[in-house]
Design a protein around this motif. Structure first.
Motif, PDB file in Angstrom:
ATOM      1  N   LEU A  96       0.819  -1.211   0.000  1.00 24.08           N
ATOM      2  CA  LEU A  96       0.000   0.000   0.000  1.00 24.08           C
ATOM      3  C   LEU A  96       0.854   1.263   0.000  1.00 24.08           C
ATOM      4  O   LEU A  96       0.572   2.239   0.697  1.00 24.08           O
ATOM      5  CB  LEU A  96      -0.960  -0.004   1.196  1.00 24.08           C
ATOM      6  N   SER A  97       1.889   1.245  -0.832  1.00 24.27           N
ATOM      7  CA  SER A  97       2.809   2.374  -0.923  1.00 24.27           C
ATOM      8  C   SER A  97       2.401   3.308  -2.051  1.00 24.27           C
ATOM      9  O   SER A  97       1.893   2.879  -3.078  1.00 24.27           O
ATOM     10  CB  SER A  97       4.228   1.853  -1.189  1.00 24.27           C
ATOM     11  N   ASP A  98       2.667   4.580  -1.849  1.00 28.19           N
ATOM     12  CA  ASP A  98       2.398   5.543  -2.919  1.00 28.19           C
ATOM     13  C   ASP A  98       3.580   5.656  -3.883  1.00 28.19           C
ATOM     14  O   ASP A  98       3.447   6.277  -4.935  1.00 28.19           O
ATOM     15  CB  ASP A  98       2.050   6.920  -2.341  1.00 28.19           C
ATOM     16  N   VAL A  99       4.725   5.075  -3.539  1.00 26.58           N
ATOM     17  CA  VAL A  99       5.889   5.211  -4.418  1.00 26.58           C
ATOM     18  C   VAL A  99       6.424   3.864  -4.921  1.00 26.58           C
ATOM     19  O   VAL A  99       7.349   3.830  -5.713  1.00 26.58           O
ATOM     20  CB  VAL A  99       7.043   5.973  -3.721  1.00 26.58           C
ATOM     21  N   GLU A 100       5.860   2.756  -4.436  1.00 25.68           N
ATOM     22  CA  GLU A 100       6.286   1.438  -4.905  1.00 25.68           C
ATOM     23  C   GLU A 100       5.090   0.660  -5.421  1.00 25.68           C
ATOM     24  O   GLU A 100       4.029   0.617  -4.786  1.00 25.68           O
ATOM     25  CB  GLU A 100       6.941   0.631  -3.771  1.00 25.68           C
ATOM     26  N   LEU A 101       5.296   0.020  -6.550  1.00 22.58           N
ATOM     27  CA  LEU A 101       4.296  -0.917  -7.059  1.00 22.58           C
ATOM     28  C   LEU A 101       4.186  -2.107  -6.109  1.00 22.58           C
ATOM     29  O   LEU A 101       5.085  -2.341  -5.299  1.00 22.58           O
ATOM     30  CB  LEU A 101       4.749  -1.435  -8.426  1.00 22.58           C
ATOM     31  N   PRO A 102       3.099  -2.880  -6.211  1.00 30.06           N
ATOM     32  CA  PRO A 102       3.099  -4.157  -5.506  1.00 30.06           C
ATOM     33  C   PRO A 102       4.367  -4.941  -5.845  1.00 30.06           C
ATOM     34  O   PRO A 102       4.753  -5.027  -7.010  1.00 30.06           O
ATOM     35  CB  PRO A 102       1.850  -4.860  -6.071  1.00 30.06           C
ATOM     36  N   TYR A 103       5.005  -5.460  -4.818  1.00 26.66           N
ATOM     37  CA  TYR A 103       6.319  -6.080  -4.966  1.00 26.66           C
ATOM     38  C   TYR A 103       6.186  -7.548  -4.536  1.00 26.66           C
ATOM     39  O   TYR A 103       6.370  -7.879  -3.365  1.00 26.66           O
ATOM     40  CB  TYR A 103       7.316  -5.330  -4.069  1.00 26.66           C
ATOM     41  N   PRO A 104       5.871  -8.425  -5.484  1.00 33.53           N
ATOM     42  CA  PRO A 104       5.661  -9.830  -5.102  1.00 33.53           C
ATOM     43  C   PRO A 104       6.968 -10.549  -4.804  1.00 33.53           C
ATOM     44  O   PRO A 104       8.040 -10.136  -5.256  1.00 33.53           O
ATOM     45  CB  PRO A 104       4.984 -10.421  -6.347  1.00 33.53           C
ATOM     46  N   ASP A 105       6.841 -11.614  -4.062  1.00 32.81           N
ATOM     47  CA  ASP A 105       7.989 -12.489  -3.817  1.00 32.81           C
ATOM     48  C   ASP A 105       8.419 -13.105  -5.155  1.00 32.81           C
ATOM     49  O   ASP A 105       7.579 -13.437  -5.988  1.00 32.81           O
ATOM     50  CB  ASP A 105       7.564 -13.578  -2.830  1.00 32.81           C
ATOM     51  N   PRO A 106       9.718 -13.266  -5.382  1.00 26.18           N
ATOM     52  CA  PRO A 106      10.178 -13.836  -6.653  1.00 26.18           C
ATOM     53  C   PRO A 106       9.655 -15.246  -6.921  1.00 26.18           C
ATOM     54  O   PRO A 106       9.671 -15.696  -8.061  1.00 26.18           O
ATOM     55  CB  PRO A 106      11.712 -13.854  -6.499  1.00 26.18           C
ATOM     56  N   ASP A 107       9.185 -15.930  -5.887  1.00 28.49           N
ATOM     57  CA  ASP A 107       8.631 -17.280  -6.075  1.00 28.49           C
ATOM     58  C   ASP A 107       7.122 -17.268  -6.314  1.00 28.49           C
ATOM     59  O   ASP A 107       6.514 -18.332  -6.455  1.00 28.49           O
ATOM     60  CB  ASP A 107       8.907 -18.148  -4.830  1.00 28.49           C
ATOM     61  N   ASP A 108       6.516 -16.097  -6.335  1.00 27.69           N
ATOM     62  CA  ASP A 108       5.053 -16.002  -6.396  1.00 27.69           C
ATOM     63  C   ASP A 108       4.564 -16.050  -7.845  1.00 27.69           C
ATOM     64  O   ASP A 108       3.986 -15.087  -8.352  1.00 27.69           O
ATOM     65  CB  ASP A 108       4.600 -14.712  -5.693  1.00 27.69           C
ATOM     66  N   ALA A 109       4.788 -17.190  -8.500  1.00 25.13           N
ATOM     67  CA  ALA A 109       4.360 -17.346  -9.892  1.00 25.13           C
ATOM     68  C   ALA A 109       2.848 -17.182  -9.992  1.00 25.13           C
ATOM     69  O   ALA A 109       2.105 -17.791  -9.232  1.00 25.13           O
ATOM     70  CB  ALA A 109       4.781 -18.719 -10.411  1.00 25.13           C
ATOM     71  N   GLY A 110       2.408 -16.331 -10.903  1.00 27.85           N
ATOM     72  CA  GLY A 110       0.985 -16.078 -11.060  1.00 27.85           C
ATOM     73  C   GLY A 110       0.429 -15.067 -10.071  1.00 27.85           C
ATOM     74  O   GLY A 110      -0.746 -14.719 -10.137  1.00 27.85           O
ATOM     75  N   LEU A 111       1.242 -14.597  -9.175  1.00 22.36           N
ATOM     76  CA  LEU A 111       0.880 -13.553  -8.206  1.00 22.36           C
ATOM     77  C   LEU A 111      -0.263 -13.968  -7.275  1.00 22.36           C
ATOM     78  O   LEU A 111      -0.943 -13.125  -6.699  1.00 22.36           O
ATOM     79  CB  LEU A 111       0.508 -12.232  -8.925  1.00 22.36           C
ATOM     80  N   ASP A 112      -0.467 -15.267  -7.142  1.00 25.24           N
ATOM     81  CA  ASP A 112      -1.578 -15.739  -6.303  1.00 25.24           C
ATOM     82  C   ASP A 112      -1.411 -15.325  -4.844  1.00 25.24           C
ATOM     83  O   ASP A 112      -2.375 -14.922  -4.193  1.00 25.24           O
ATOM     84  CB  ASP A 112      -1.685 -17.261  -6.386  1.00 25.24           C
TER      85      ASP A 112
END
Ligand SMILES: [Zn+2]
Length: 207
Positions: free
Chosen positions: A104-120
């Protein structure tokens, strides 16, 4: 004095002797990571911090339950696996406050874990905070500014995830900010590993 580490990343587990010996709470899973993977967690700090500060970094105390055991107002721990496993957000209802960690940052995009294939995992974690966000007035993000725009931030993050999953692109203005173009590319690559079982999600804050 007490501390709270929202998650295991090196920039969220630092400490200083002047802060005393109070507990630095974290989810039990984060504490486990800090023990099992201590060398790996602290590797980015080597050469940048004196040894005595590295020695006291990531010395965490497991939270005993879903509420903070402190003398302050009721504070509820919301654990999820977005950004990294065992990440927490802390809600203080009496203050309308949400400490969001690296979300929920105003300066960073959602930053998924590198193992989070499919962003589930990221989607599930963000969705798990939806009801909390609806009753929140002010959000403290780990990077960026504190804001009263928590619903807009949640919507922006959800829209971003949906866009990269369904279109493989996004017009989120944060992509133009520092370091974000590279993050966007790696997130699109993760999104491309999703199985095509979902359409665009309809969830928004309606704001
Ligand atoms: Zn982080």
């Amino acid at each position: 004095m007490a501390g709270l580490a929202t998650h295991i990343h090196y920039d969220h587990v630092l400490w200083h002797p002047d802060l005393g010996n109070g507990p630095r709470w974290a989810t039990p899973g984060t504490v486990h990571q800090s023990i099992e993977s201590r060398t790996q967690v602290l590797a980015p700090l080597l050469g940048d911090l004196p040894d005595d500060l590295i020695a006291i970094a990531a010395r965490l105390t497991p939270l005993a339950g879903p509420e903070l055991e402190w003398r302050g107002p009721k504070a509820i721990v919301h654990e999820h696996n977005a950004h990294v496993e065992h990440h927490l957000a802390l809600e203080v209802p009496d203050w309308g406050l949400l400490v969001a960690g690296d979300m929920l940052s105003d300066v960073e995009l959602p930053y998924p874990d590198p193992d989070d294939a499919g962003l589930d995992a990221y989607r599930a974690g963000l969705d798990s905070l939806r009801e909390v966000v609806l009753r929140t007035e002010i959000v403290v993000a780990g990077h960026g500014t504190t804001g009263y725009d928590v619903r807009e931030r949640w919507d922006a993050d959800r829209r971003y995830l949906d866009d990269v999953l369904t279109r493989g692109e996004s017009d989120d203005p944060r992509i133009g900010l520092e370091d974000q173009a590279e993050l966007h590319r790696s997130t699109c690559a993760l999104a491309a590993q999703s199985t095509p079982h979902r359409g665009p999600a309809a969830a928004t804050m309606g704001s």
